[in-house]
Design an enzyme around this catalytic site. Structure first.
Site, PDB file in Angstrom:
ATOM      1  N   LYS A 247       0.837  -1.208   0.000  1.00  0.00           N
ATOM      2  CA  LYS A 247       0.000   0.000   0.000  1.00  0.00           C
ATOM      3  C   LYS A 247       0.873   1.260   0.000  1.00  0.00           C
ATOM      4  O   LYS A 247       0.599   2.227  -0.732  1.00  0.00           O
ATOM      5  CB  LYS A 247      -0.911   0.001   1.226  1.00  0.00           C
ATOM      6  CG  LYS A 247      -1.734   1.285   1.437  1.00  0.00           C
ATOM      7  CD  LYS A 247      -2.787   1.477   0.366  1.00  0.00           C
ATOM      8  CE  LYS A 247      -3.542   2.817   0.518  1.00  0.00           C
ATOM      9  NZ  LYS A 247      -4.428   2.853   1.685  1.00  0.00           N
TER      10      LYS A 247
ATOM     11  N   LYS B 292      -1.375  12.146   5.494  1.00  0.00           N
ATOM     12  CA  LYS B 292      -1.150  11.091   6.479  1.00  0.00           C
ATOM     13  C   LYS B 292      -0.391   9.924   5.859  1.00  0.00           C
ATOM     14  O   LYS B 292       0.601   9.437   6.404  1.00  0.00           O
ATOM     15  CB  LYS B 292      -2.477  10.600   7.041  1.00  0.00           C
ATOM     16  CG  LYS B 292      -2.348   9.522   8.112  1.00  0.00           C
ATOM     17  CD  LYS B 292      -3.544   8.594   8.153  1.00  0.00           C
ATOM     18  CE  LYS B 292      -3.593   7.676   6.961  1.00  0.00           C
ATOM     19  NZ  LYS B 292      -4.596   6.601   7.051  1.00  0.00           N
TER      20      LYS B 292
END
Length: 424
Positions: free
Chosen positions: A170, A238
């Site tokens: 990811k 983030k």
């Protein structure tokens, strides 16, 4: 995203008990999903369940949800239950969760590292991309029906390498996403300032080799400053922060992504944290923040201006985009190889997701053969174009007094690569 994932599982026939710290969300969940139930605290929500799906924003939220001494879910899980952690977290956090399970005497609990991608709409539709890994392949097999229900056809990826493999995959994808979003802002602001009809520029650049999924997805909202938020700056910031922190732990350089991170942090410090990530375009055009929108449909290089527009061609802008995409491809795939993630699997993931670009699909094999080094780019077909246009492009942009953050960073990376090739 968690709301949509839970609702889709209910509609697909799975028994679901939901928990959220915000009571109105729980009330709406039960009202819209009569077959579902809700719990007031995590340990009550997991009574007698085989699987706990955790979908929170950060690891800071996940830890108390799981391990709080009074309300934590772990204390309520039955023996042999499975935790499916779907949040995007640092790979090191997955190891921390495993250690905490052992420390509290719950070695029996299975853990699946399973970050997801796709946004709230795809979560509700059950068409997410899921990157799943576990310490034992049997754990993934047991959870397959649930993971398959939440994922799009062909986008449930089983990542090898044990726990943390899913998070690694990811993060590699998000390197592309983080840089491409910023590059879309940089390219369109430059086209607007140079006097182009921004809709014409978007159409032509979207059809060229400098395009990316993010460019085609993020630019249209720029034409409507009052559009509904698509994805807040804080979300990509983030993810990017997790990646750069992970890279620092490995002493691994990610210059393009680090440059993009500074743009996101600047946007947040300016007060734009909750705004759509296409708000970055304002950083490039502080005195004309809506110029991309106002130039949409306007004749390029209008004579109505009091001063002539600098003549920066779309070929020049496209070249900058190509160079940035090549540079981030080099750093992302080299980091992928460094982490031990299968690069061919990563090609399948990136090329079919939001991190894709024309450069990535066209030049993957050639760059792979060069072990992801940019030194060999000058030997590629695109290298001749870059060498011919690059200096001219940078001079034109400099004359415009335009802050080319990513383009300049890519130039430094290319110059460093060429110098190393010359020394070798």
């Amino acid at each position: 995203m968690g709301y949509g994932m839970a609702s889709h599982l209910v509609k697909s026939g799975f028994p679901v008990t939901g928990f959220d710290v915000y009571q109105p969300t729980l009330d709406r969940f039960v009202k819209e999903n009569p077959d579902a139930s809700a719990a007031k605290i995590p340990c009550e929500a997991v009574q007698d369940v085989d699987f706990l799906i955790v979908m929170v924003a950060t690891s800071v939220q996940a830890t108390p949800l799981l391990f709080d001494e009074t309300t934590g879910a772990v204390k309520g899980l039955k023996e042999g239950a499975t935790i499916i952690l779907c949040s995007t977290v640092a790979p090191v956090y997955i190891a921390q969760v495993q250690s905490l399970l052992q420390e509290c005497g719950r070695r029996d609990i299975r853990l699946i590292d399973s970050p997801v991608s796709g946004g709230a709409a795809r979560a509700a539709a059950g068409t997410l991309s899921i990157f799943a890994s576990a310490s034992d392949p049997a754990h993934l097999s047991d959870a397959h029906k649930i993971l398959q229900c939440m994922s799009d056809d062909g986008k449930l990826y089983q990542i090898t390498g044990g726990l943390g493999g899913g998070s690694n995959a990811k993060l590699i994808h998000q390197i592309f996403a983080g840089v491409h979003i910023a590059m879309a802002n940089e390219a369109m602001a430059l086209a607007a300032l140079a006097g182009w009809d921004t809709k014409e520029a978007f159409a032509r650049l979207s059809a060229g080799e400098g395009t990316s999924w993010m460019f085609e997805n993020r630019v249209p909202p720029m034409f409507d400053p009052g559009h509904q938020r698509y994805s807040a700056v804080t979300i990509i910031a983030k993810d990017v922060g997790i990646i750069t922190s992970t890279a620092r732990q490995h002493n691994y350089p990610l210059p393009l992504l680090s440059t993009a991170e500074q743009l996101y942090l600047t946007a947040i410090s300016t007060g734009w944290a909750a705004e759509d990530d296409c708000v970055l375009v304002r950083l490039y055009l502080p005195s004309q923040p809506d110029l991309v929108a106002t130039r949409a449909g306007q004749s390029s290089f209008s004579s109505s201006s009091s001063s002539p527009k600098p003549n920066i061609s779309l070929d020049t802008i496209e070249t900058i985009m190509i160079a940035v995409h090549l540079a981030v491809m080099s750093e992302a795939m080299a980091f992928c190889s460094f982490l031990g993630t299968d690069t061919d699997l990563m090609y399948d993931i990136v090329s079919n997701a939001a991190g894709s670009s024309a450069v990535f699909t066209r030049h993957f094999e050639a760059m792979k053969a060069r072990e992801w080094r940019l030194q060999g780019v000058v030997e590629m077909e695109v290298g001749e174009r870059l060498s011919f246009i690059w200096k001219k492009a940078m001079d034109e942009v400099h004359a415009l007094r335009y802050p080319l953050f990513l383009g300049s960073a890519a130039l430094q990376v290319f110059m460093g690569a060429n110098m190393r090739e010359w020394r070798d």
